[in-house]
Design a protein around this motif. Sequence first.
Motif, mmCIF file in Angstrom:
data_model
loop_
_atom_site.group_PDB
_atom_site.id
_atom_site.type_symbol
_atom_site.label_atom_id
_atom_site.label_comp_id
_atom_site.label_asym_id
_atom_site.label_seq_id
_atom_site.Cartn_x
_atom_site.Cartn_y
_atom_site.Cartn_z
ATOM 1 N N ALA A 77 44.983 -75.211 3.670
ATOM 2 C CA ALA A 77 44.901 -74.408 2.452
ATOM 3 C C ALA A 77 44.886 -72.922 2.786
ATOM 4 C CB ALA A 77 43.656 -74.798 1.660
ATOM 5 N N TYR A 78 44.188 -72.549 3.860
ATOM 6 C CA TYR A 78 44.135 -71.168 4.333
ATOM 7 C C TYR A 78 44.451 -71.150 5.826
ATOM 8 C CZ TYR A 78 41.754 -69.890 -0.009
ATOM 9 O OH TYR A 78 41.435 -69.693 -1.328
ATOM 10 N N THR A 79 45.232 -70.185 6.261
ATOM 11 C CA THR A 79 45.548 -70.055 7.678
ATOM 12 C C THR A 79 44.300 -69.607 8.442
ATOM 13 O OG1 THR A 79 46.193 -67.734 7.489
ATOM 14 C CG2 THR A 79 47.914 -69.397 7.100
ATOM 15 N N MET A 80 44.347 -69.759 9.757
ATOM 16 C CA MET A 80 43.228 -69.321 10.590
ATOM 17 C C MET A 80 42.967 -67.827 10.406
ATOM 18 S SD MET A 80 40.853 -69.862 12.776
ATOM 19 C CE MET A 80 41.169 -71.471 13.520
ATOM 20 N N THR A 81 44.027 -67.021 10.339
ATOM 21 C CA THR A 81 43.862 -65.578 10.147
ATOM 22 C C THR A 81 43.158 -65.281 8.829
ATOM 23 O OG1 THR A 81 45.853 -65.123 11.435
ATOM 24 C CG2 THR A 81 45.070 -63.373 9.974
ATOM 25 N N ALA A 82 43.558 -65.971 7.760
ATOM 26 C CA ALA A 82 42.924 -65.760 6.453
ATOM 27 C C ALA A 82 41.452 -66.125 6.496
ATOM 28 C CB ALA A 82 43.642 -66.587 5.389
ATOM 29 N N ARG A 83 41.118 -67.197 7.197
ATOM 30 C CA ARG A 83 39.720 -67.620 7.266
ATOM 31 C C ARG A 83 38.885 -66.625 8.071
ATOM 32 N NH1 ARG A 83 42.275 -72.609 8.435
ATOM 33 N NH2 ARG A 83 41.291 -72.823 10.481
ATOM 34 N N VAL A 84 39.433 -66.139 9.180
ATOM 35 C CA VAL A 84 38.699 -65.155 9.988
ATOM 36 C C VAL A 84 38.461 -63.875 9.191
ATOM 37 C CG1 VAL A 84 38.851 -63.650 12.001
ATOM 38 C CG2 VAL A 84 39.456 -66.064 12.209
ATOM 39 N N LEU A 85 39.492 -63.395 8.491
ATOM 40 C CA LEU A 85 39.336 -62.185 7.681
ATOM 41 C C LEU A 85 38.319 -62.400 6.562
ATOM 42 C CD1 LEU A 85 43.057 -61.003 7.434
ATOM 43 C CD2 LEU A 85 41.215 -59.905 8.716
ATOM 44 N N HIS A 86 38.322 -63.584 5.968
ATOM 45 C CA HIS A 86 37.356 -63.891 4.901
ATOM 46 C C HIS A 86 35.921 -63.797 5.411
ATOM 47 C CE1 HIS A 86 34.638 -66.739 2.842
ATOM 48 N NE2 HIS A 86 35.215 -66.301 1.747
ATOM 49 N N TRP A 87 35.649 -64.430 6.567
ATOM 50 C CA TRP A 87 34.272 -64.443 7.059
ATOM 51 C C TRP A 87 33.851 -63.091 7.625
ATOM 52 C CZ3 TRP A 87 31.451 -67.867 5.012
ATOM 53 C CH2 TRP A 87 31.974 -69.116 4.673
ATOM 54 N N LEU A 88 34.794 -62.303 8.129
ATOM 55 C CA LEU A 88 34.470 -60.926 8.507
ATOM 56 C C LEU A 88 34.077 -60.113 7.279
ATOM 57 C CD1 LEU A 88 37.197 -60.009 11.166
ATOM 58 C CD2 LEU A 88 34.724 -60.227 11.534
ATOM 59 N N THR A 89 34.835 -60.285 6.198
ATOM 60 C CA THR A 89 34.501 -59.594 4.947
ATOM 61 C C THR A 89 33.130 -60.007 4.453
ATOM 62 O OG1 THR A 89 36.861 -59.569 4.361
ATOM 63 C CG2 THR A 89 35.286 -59.112 2.599
ATOM 64 N N ALA A 90 32.853 -61.321 4.486
ATOM 65 C CA ALA A 90 31.556 -61.828 4.029
ATOM 66 C C ALA A 90 30.420 -61.228 4.854
ATOM 67 C CB ALA A 90 31.537 -63.354 4.119
ATOM 68 N N PHE A 91 30.606 -61.175 6.175
ATOM 69 C CA PHE A 91 29.564 -60.599 7.043
ATOM 70 C C PHE A 91 29.307 -59.139 6.702
ATOM 71 C CE2 PHE A 91 28.647 -58.061 10.846
ATOM 72 C CZ PHE A 91 27.413 -58.598 11.203
ATOM 73 N N ARG A 237 30.073 -81.527 -6.615
ATOM 74 C CA ARG A 237 31.370 -82.181 -6.777
ATOM 75 C C ARG A 237 31.809 -82.927 -5.527
ATOM 76 N NH1 ARG A 237 35.256 -81.053 -10.590
ATOM 77 N NH2 ARG A 237 36.801 -81.316 -8.930
ATOM 78 N N LYS A 238 31.290 -82.488 -4.371
ATOM 79 C CA LYS A 238 31.616 -83.112 -3.080
ATOM 80 C C LYS A 238 33.120 -83.120 -2.824
ATOM 81 C CE LYS A 238 27.500 -86.050 -3.189
ATOM 82 N NZ LYS A 238 26.746 -85.154 -2.323
ATOM 83 N N ASP A 239 33.779 -81.985 -3.126
ATOM 84 C CA ASP A 239 35.200 -81.864 -2.821
ATOM 85 C C ASP A 239 35.366 -80.949 -1.609
ATOM 86 O OD1 ASP A 239 34.831 -79.267 -3.774
ATOM 87 O OD2 ASP A 239 35.585 -79.737 -5.771
ATOM 88 N N ARG A 240 36.588 -80.544 -1.320
ATOM 89 C CA ARG A 240 36.880 -79.778 -0.107
ATOM 90 C C ARG A 240 37.089 -78.280 -0.376
ATOM 91 N NH1 ARG A 240 40.347 -79.564 3.068
ATOM 92 N NH2 ARG A 240 39.126 -79.457 4.998
ATOM 93 N N VAL A 241 36.682 -77.795 -1.525
ATOM 94 C CA VAL A 241 36.928 -76.393 -1.839
ATOM 95 C C VAL A 241 36.267 -75.465 -0.815
ATOM 96 C CG1 VAL A 241 36.427 -74.566 -3.509
ATOM 97 C CG2 VAL A 241 37.342 -76.752 -4.284
ATOM 98 N N LEU A 242 35.014 -75.716 -0.466
ATOM 99 C CA LEU A 242 34.347 -74.900 0.538
ATOM 100 C C LEU A 242 34.963 -75.124 1.920
ATOM 101 C CD1 LEU A 242 32.127 -73.028 1.597
ATOM 102 C CD2 LEU A 242 30.578 -74.998 1.663
ATOM 103 N N MET A 243 35.252 -76.364 2.254
ATOM 104 C CA MET A 243 35.785 -76.681 3.587
ATOM 105 C C MET A 243 37.173 -76.094 3.802
ATOM 106 S SD MET A 243 33.285 -78.078 4.958
ATOM 107 C CE MET A 243 34.088 -78.457 6.509
ATOM 108 N N ARG A 244 37.903 -75.819 2.713
ATOM 109 C CA ARG A 244 39.200 -75.176 2.860
ATOM 110 C C ARG A 244 39.083 -73.838 3.588
ATOM 111 N NH1 ARG A 244 43.005 -75.593 -1.946
ATOM 112 N NH2 ARG A 244 42.586 -73.377 -2.199
ATOM 113 N N MET A 245 37.962 -73.125 3.357
ATOM 114 C CA MET A 245 37.781 -71.829 3.993
ATOM 115 C C MET A 245 37.049 -71.933 5.336
ATOM 116 S SD MET A 245 38.615 -68.731 3.847
ATOM 117 C CE MET A 245 39.209 -68.397 2.186
ATOM 118 N N ILE A 246 36.630 -73.138 5.708
ATOM 119 C CA ILE A 246 35.957 -73.343 6.989
ATOM 120 C C ILE A 246 36.897 -74.000 8.005
ATOM 121 C CG2 ILE A 246 34.066 -74.521 8.165
ATOM 122 C CD1 ILE A 246 32.427 -74.212 5.627
ATOM 123 N N THR A 247 37.499 -75.111 7.592
ATOM 124 C CA THR A 247 38.385 -75.843 8.504
ATOM 125 C C THR A 247 39.850 -75.754 8.096
ATOM 126 O OG1 THR A 247 38.148 -77.906 7.269
ATOM 127 C CG2 THR A 247 36.524 -77.469 8.989
ATOM 128 N N GLY A 248 40.131 -75.216 6.910
ATOM 129 C CA GLY A 248 41.517 -75.150 6.436
ATOM 130 C C GLY A 248 41.869 -76.304 5.534
#
Length: 248
Positions: A77-91, A237-248
Amino acid sequence: MYRQLRTRVRTIGVWCSSRTPFLFEHGNERPDTRIGIGTDGAEPMYSSGDGRGRAMQAGDDAEYVACSTTDAIVAPAYTMTARVLHWLTAFLILAMIPLGVVIANEWGGSRQESFYDLHRSLGALLILIVVARLIWRWMHPPLPLPDDIAAIQRFAAHVTHWGLYALLIVQPFCGWIATSAYRAPIPVFGLFDLPPIWPEDRAFSEQLFFVHSLIGAAIAGLVAAHIGAALYHHFVRKDRVLMRMITG
């Protein structure tokens, strides 16, 4: 490749090398946890090997289905680059919000000026990361949310995401202009100083710092809503919405 036996097969199960099951019924595709072939509802037996999936059932109502190993590859759902940038922004956001509260209320004591410098440095870094995120998202758009999410929740997610993007662009520039108008230095991790981008005007600076604090409160509210929604999807809901930004 198919081998048809005597009876008319109404349900075909496919097991691909990726181990993603699908059930095809009367030409309609839908996800299912069962895999197999049969006309009498009996439970199938499973086996797999050398890149092909095979579903077996006792009796004559059986069929073998070959599946290409590349057909089941699913893009994240999200590339590795997108996930890294997301968590840098969050930090950065989670660090800057409490820093902003401390320096606005002058709770820093002897370290007050150091907290100011750190806050300004993180703000300068945030500008680069948010711009990089926007460019990357434009070049590599993420997959849409799952279809079973209600339209109102999709709308809320879009408003939250784009509201955060907008405020995260406006907020650092607001602070940069306010600091420039105050004529205070804007060091970036002690490496260099950002140049002033506004004429000196202390009264205007005070007004803009007040706006800066309001935008900070709005960002904190949107971040809280964003985190709450992610936790709701994961634990309720126990879906993968959060995991999309963790594992893709």
